[in-house]
Design a protein around this motif. Structure first.
Motif, short mmCIF file in Angstrom:
data_model
loop_
_atom_site.label_atom_id
_atom_site.label_comp_id
_atom_site.label_asym_id
_atom_site.label_seq_id
_atom_site.Cartn_x
_atom_site.Cartn_y
_atom_site.Cartn_z
N PHE A 3 11.20 5.93 1.77
CA PHE A 3 10.61 4.62 1.58
C PHE A 3 11.76 3.57 1.77
CE2 PHE A 3 8.99 1.32 -0.98
CZ PHE A 3 7.95 0.93 -0.18
N ARG A 4 11.73 2.85 2.52
CA ARG A 4 12.56 1.54 2.72
C ARG A 4 14.05 2.08 2.36
NH1 ARG A 4 8.76 -2.81 -0.51
NH2 ARG A 4 7.20 -2.96 1.18
N CYS A 5 14.21 2.73 3.18
CA CYS A 5 15.86 3.24 3.18
C CYS A 5 16.67 2.35 4.13
CB CYS A 5 16.19 5.01 3.53
SG CYS A 5 16.35 5.10 5.38
N GLY B 94 15.93 16.90 6.88
CA GLY B 94 14.71 17.22 7.34
C GLY B 94 14.58 16.39 8.84
N THR B 95 13.44 16.90 9.27
CA THR B 95 13.08 16.48 10.78
C THR B 95 11.82 15.37 10.46
OG1 THR B 95 13.66 18.48 11.64
CG2 THR B 95 12.09 17.07 13.01
N VAL B 96 12.01 14.12 11.22
CA VAL B 96 11.22 13.28 11.29
C VAL B 96 9.94 13.53 12.06
CG1 VAL B 96 10.62 10.69 11.80
CG2 VAL B 96 13.18 11.49 11.19
N SER B 97 8.88 13.29 11.20
CA SER B 97 7.56 13.75 11.86
C SER B 97 6.80 12.36 12.19
CB SER B 97 6.55 14.71 10.59
OG SER B 97 6.55 13.94 9.60
N SER B 98 7.11 11.26 11.55
CA SER B 98 6.35 10.01 11.65
C SER B 98 7.31 9.06 11.21
CB SER B 98 4.89 10.02 11.51
OG SER B 98 5.00 9.96 10.06
N VAL B 99 7.37 7.70 12.10
CA VAL B 99 7.96 6.55 11.67
C VAL B 99 7.03 5.53 11.47
CG1 VAL B 99 9.65 4.80 12.32
CG2 VAL B 99 9.94 7.11 13.08
N THR B 100 6.90 4.80 9.92
CA THR B 100 5.97 3.88 9.60
C THR B 100 6.44 2.64 10.22
OG1 THR B 100 5.57 5.35 7.59
CG2 THR B 100 4.72 3.02 7.67
N GLU B 101 7.76 2.32 9.75
CA GLU B 101 8.36 1.11 10.23
C GLU B 101 9.77 1.05 10.09
OE1 GLU B 101 8.02 -3.66 8.91
OE2 GLU B 101 7.26 -2.37 7.56
N ILE B 102 10.67 0.40 11.03
CA ILE B 102 11.90 0.01 10.99
C ILE B 102 11.92 -1.65 11.05
CG2 ILE B 102 14.16 0.33 11.77
CD1 ILE B 102 13.43 2.77 13.01
N ASP C 201 0.67 -1.02 0.02
CA ASP C 201 -0.17 0.03 -0.09
C ASP C 201 0.75 1.22 0.09
OD1 ASP C 201 -2.45 -1.07 -0.18
OD2 ASP C 201 -3.27 -0.53 1.67
N THR C 202 2.20 1.26 0.28
CA THR C 202 2.83 2.34 0.41
C THR C 202 4.39 2.34 -0.68
OG1 THR C 202 2.25 2.53 2.66
CG2 THR C 202 3.97 3.92 1.82
N GLY C 203 4.02 2.37 -1.85
CA GLY C 203 5.10 2.56 -2.64
C GLY C 203 5.89 1.27 -2.86
N GLY C 204 6.60 1.28 -4.01
CA GLY C 204 7.66 0.26 -4.17
C GLY C 204 7.59 -1.19 -4.41
N ILE D 261 15.60 5.33 14.67
CA ILE D 261 15.00 6.48 14.40
C ILE D 261 13.66 6.88 15.02
CG2 ILE D 261 14.12 7.85 12.24
CD1 ILE D 261 15.83 6.45 10.55
N GLN D 262 13.63 8.16 15.47
CA GLN D 262 12.48 8.35 16.29
C GLN D 262 11.71 9.84 15.80
OE1 GLN D 262 11.22 6.74 18.94
NE2 GLN D 262 13.21 5.03 19.02
N ASP D 263 10.47 9.92 16.36
CA ASP D 263 9.92 11.21 15.82
C ASP D 263 10.84 12.40 16.31
OD1 ASP D 263 7.80 9.63 14.82
OD2 ASP D 263 6.44 10.41 16.03
#
Length: 435
Positions: free
Chosen positions: A341-343, A316-324, A160-163, A357-359
């Motif tokens: 996306f998936r870095c 940039g500054t992280v606003s939300s973490v989807t998944e690590i 559902d989210t790219g790639g 990685i945190q908000d």
């Protein structure tokens, strides 16, 4: 709880993909209305050394199909249409067919029934590789010679989210020893479908960068051959000699078990040098640094579904973490409206810490920018890149002093800069501020 929820979400995405594979095998002539009698034009390749008899079906422009997969080729250079070639190797008593195009072609691939494509894998000397989110037609621009023995298309919606799906993507970093083990497991003249990244020190140079081909062929410790590789940014070099014995190089490309006259050569080919360290000083690609806001402007100017050809370092500054994901070694998060996306982690290695990685974290990430579109919704992405800075920390450590020239100056992305550079730099293995 966070890990459990993410696992459930990943399962839902995988179930929703309903992926199905279809293969276009060019050795199955009957499936697309051809037979061996259609191949009449003959010529000899490589004189008496290899004894390849090559015949070709001429003027194979337009569309070919095996009833499910449709390949449409548009030739851009005169009479250089795509062709199906028939090879007979009299030494091995083997025959096979191959689909070929030449540079400056545009090839489109679709399904006859209109199904959406989420992945394409080509097997041959040069592979077509694609991972996406349910495209009805995928377009490739061919800049070199394309040689495909078979083509597998995966249909479905992907995630559902790219790639695409949850399969790890991007080149895998392996040691020289591991690369040789992979090569030994291949069939004679076999080549891997995927790229690998290998680092080693040069022990012998067969062909240096020069005005004739702009590529280099050399051997690194352990016996792995870097064969006709381009230089940084995958570009040819035609104005100077660069490599020397003892230099450390990082290479990206496919692994091949090349066999000729009974002798086997383990090779990394169809690739380029991504990093070059000479006399302790690294030569790395020049990557433009931009903000997340600037990245959004660049993406907005792209056509739907397109990706930039060049890489950027985006801060940039992280606003939300989807998944690590420690399983797949990648992270997805949002900074300044840009979806990363998936870095990968530092040095393009997999993440092992699912809370790294945190908000609110300040990050710099290197990768290509993509205008991802699904169901008419645009998601601006930096796709399949890797982390270069996290809250001021980088992959550069005090060990830098032992690796780099003590007088050399580098920015926080590891790029060499001049003495008049302004900002935080690494000099002699320590961070200093140049004003």
């Amino acid at each position: 709880m966070k890990k459990l929820l993410l696992s459930i979400v990943a399962m839902i995405f995988a179930i929703g993909a309903n992926a199905e594979d279809f293969t276009f095998d060019f050795n199955d002539l009957a499936s697309y209305g051809l037979s061996a009698s259609d191949f009449t034009h003959k010529e000899v390749k490589d004189g008496t050394e290899i004894f390849y008899n090559v015949t070709t079906k001429e003027n194979l422009s337009g569309t070919i199909s095996n009833g499910k997969i449709v390949i449409k080729d548009v030739a851009a250079e005169g009479a250089n249409e795509s062709k199906i070639w028939y090879y007979t190797d009299t030494q091995k008593n083997e025959s096979y067919y191959q689909y070929r195009t030449y540079k400056n072609h545009t090839v489109t691939i679709s399904m006859a029934d209109g199904s959406k494509i989420c992945a394409i894998k080509g097997v041959g000397t040069t592979a077509l590789n694609y991972s996406g989110e349910g495209e009805t037609e995928v377009t490739f621009k061919i800049t070199g010679t394309l040689k495909i023995n078979s083509l597998t298309v995966t249909t479905g919606e992907g995630g559902d989210t790219g790639g695409g799906d949850d399969t790890p993507t991007g080149p895998k970093a392996v040691s020289v020893t591991e690369a040789l083990t992979i090569i030994n497991g291949l069939a004679d003249n076999g080549i891997t479908e995927e790229d690998y990244v290998v680092t080693g020190k040069i022990t012998e140079i067969e062909q240096n960068f020069g005005t004739t081909y702009g590529t280099a062929t050399f051997t690194v410790e352990g016996g792995l051959i870097g064969f006709r590789l381009n230089y940084l940014d995958n570009k040819q070099v035609k104005d100077k000699v660069l490599l020397a014995v003892g230099d450390e190089v990082t290479m990206q490309g496919k692994l091949q078990k090349f066999v000729k006259d009974g002798a086997m050569s383990p090779e990394l080919c169809n690739g380029y040098i991504t990093k070059h360290v000479q006399n302790g000083t690294p030569d790395v690609p020049t990557i433009k640094e931009i903000t997340a806001a600037e990245a959004l402007t660049i993406i907005d100017a792209l056509e739907d579904g397109k990706t930039t050809s060049e890489e950027y370092i985006v801060s940039g500054t992280v606003s939300s973490v989807t998944e690590i994901s420690a399983k797949y070694g990648n992270a997805t998060f949002v900074m300044g409206g840009l979806t990363v996306f998936r870095c990968k982690d530092f040095d393009n290695k997999g993440f092992t810490d699912e809370d790294k990685i945190q908000d609110g974290d300040n990050v710099k990430v290197r990768g290509k920018l993509q205008k991802y579109v699904k169901d008419s919704v645009v998601t601006p992405e930096l796709s399949y890149g890797y982390l270069v800075e996290l809250n001021g920390a980088t992959a550069i450590s005090n060990a830098t002093a032992n690796t780099y020239n003590a007088t050399a100056i580098f920015n926080l992305a590891g790029q060499k800069v001049s003495a008049d550079y302004k900002g935080i730099v690494v000099k002699g293995g320590k961070k200093v501020i140049l004003k």
